[in-house]
Design a protein around this motif. Structure first.
Motif, PDB file in Angstrom:
ATOM      1  N   THR A 108       1.027  -1.156   0.148  1.00 53.97           N
ATOM      2  CA  THR A 108       0.099   0.010   0.143  1.00 53.97           C
ATOM      3  C   THR A 108       0.876   1.226  -0.061  1.00 53.97           C
ATOM      4  O   THR A 108       1.819   1.528   0.914  1.00 53.97           O
ATOM      5  CB  THR A 108      -0.987  -0.068   1.188  1.00 53.97           C
ATOM      6  N   LYS A 110       0.844   5.477  -0.035  1.00 52.40           N
ATOM      7  CA  LYS A 110       0.233   6.706   0.172  1.00 52.40           C
ATOM      8  C   LYS A 110       0.892   7.983   0.135  1.00 52.40           C
ATOM      9  O   LYS A 110       2.144   7.873   0.268  1.00 52.40           O
ATOM     10  CB  LYS A 110      -0.230   6.643   1.736  1.00 52.40           C
ATOM     11  N   ASP A 111       0.227   9.068  -0.244  1.00 55.64           N
ATOM     12  CA  ASP A 111       0.894  10.486  -0.157  1.00 55.64           C
ATOM     13  C   ASP A 111       1.406  10.914   1.165  1.00 55.64           C
ATOM     14  O   ASP A 111       0.950  10.254   2.301  1.00 55.64           O
ATOM     15  CB  ASP A 111      -0.024  11.531  -0.942  1.00 55.64           C
ATOM     16  N   PRO A 179      -5.015   8.214  -4.337  1.00 56.80           N
ATOM     17  CA  PRO A 179      -4.501   7.267  -3.246  1.00 56.80           C
ATOM     18  C   PRO A 179      -5.286   6.851  -2.027  1.00 56.80           C
ATOM     19  O   PRO A 179      -6.421   7.613  -1.958  1.00 56.80           O
ATOM     20  CB  PRO A 179      -3.090   8.192  -2.799  1.00 56.80           C
ATOM     21  N   PRO A 180      -5.075   5.985  -1.105  1.00 56.98           N
ATOM     22  CA  PRO A 180      -3.996   4.849  -1.297  1.00 56.98           C
ATOM     23  C   PRO A 180      -3.895   4.044  -2.384  1.00 56.98           C
ATOM     24  O   PRO A 180      -5.167   3.811  -2.888  1.00 56.98           O
ATOM     25  CB  PRO A 180      -4.016   4.339  -0.084  1.00 56.98           C
ATOM     26  N   GLY A 215       3.532   6.974   2.672  1.00 55.00           N
ATOM     27  CA  GLY A 215       3.073   5.654   3.171  1.00 55.00           C
ATOM     28  C   GLY A 215       3.645   4.409   2.330  1.00 55.00           C
ATOM     29  O   GLY A 215       3.456   4.382   0.963  1.00 55.00           O
TER      30      GLY A 215
END
Length: 256
Positions: A108, A110-111, A179-180, A215
């Motif tokens: 996963t 993420k920003d 995102p995610p 992330g």
């Protein structure tokens, strides 16, 4: 007399002003149709991405259903040689047009959190978001680790899958996603994890994970049910490395 005349004019003008105001309110309500006439830009963009994603997913499901109907009708036209049927099944597994199940990993991405963005106003914004290169690096590492099948956002990835950034979203098979980003692979979990650990690009990404809290999470999955690829398999054009490009023979590429 002048005072009486002013009072009379006001009494005559007041109802007219109220009537005009009422017409303006009625026109505004009709045009708005119960919605905000001036919504925020962020809300509009996020809503547009989600709406287009749902619409594209619906069209893909319709395409898959029609394809299944065509295959059933073709099967009814006559029996298929058993050897040919086995060969077609094997090729379907390799291409990714059949669903698969097995153990694997889910990565996963993420920003950076909004508070980190606010705390670093002088940092290049590109350093704080996940890019197509990050997703592609994870996919490449998983393939190198011997993945039997891979999906992104629960959509099957095949050899012709393209990943590209459009604004703050990533487009996959023509569908935009926010995102995610979840990348799932079926295969030997130890080999998949080792391939991720050995990737130089992912090692570089880890620096930004530490500095700006991007992330990056890897989760072991004991059983993954991965759908079949439901999009088109047609190619517009293709070239072989080392050879000059020639015009495509694809009928869809005619006139280009």
């Amino acid at each position: 007399m002048r005072r009486l005349r002013r009072i009379s004019l006001w009494r005559a003008a007041a109802p007219l002003a109220l009537l005009c105001a009422g017409l303006l309110f009625a026109t505004s309500a009709t045009n708005a149709r119960g919605t905000d006439l001036r919504p925020s830009r962020n809300t509009t963009l996020a809503g547009l991405v989600e709406e287009q994603s749902r619409r594209s997913a619906s069209l893909v499901r319709q395409h898959a259903a029609l394809t299944q109907d065509i295959e059933k009708l073709q099967a009814q036209q006559g029996s298929i040689d058993p050897k040919l049927a086995d060969q077609l099944k094997e090729l379907s597994n390799q291409v990714g047009t059949t669903p698969v199940t097995g153990p694997g990993l889910t990565v996963t991405l993420k920003d950076a959190p909004s508070e980190v963005v606010k705390e670093n106003p002088d940092v290049d914004a590109d350093w704080l978001v996940i890019h197509q290169q990050d997703i592609q690096a994870v996919v490449n590492a998983l393939w190198a680790g011997g993945a039997d099948a891979i999906s992104i956002q629960n959509h099957r990835v095949i050899s012709t899958t393209g990943i590209k950034c459009v604004g703050n979203s990533v487009v996959l098979h023509g569908v935009p996603y926010l995102p995610p980003y979840k990348i799932t692979a079926i295969g030997d979990r130890r080999k998949l994890q080792k391939a991720l650990d050995d990737s130089q690009y992912i090692d570089n990404l880890q620096d930004y994970v530490v500095k700006f809290q991007l992330g990056y999470e890897v989760k072991n999955e004991s059983s993954i049910a991965m759908p079949a690829y439901e999009g088109t398999l047609d190619l517009q054009s293709a070239t072989v490395p080392g050879f000059e490009r020639t015009p495509s023979a694809s009928p869809t590429a005619s006139g280009r």
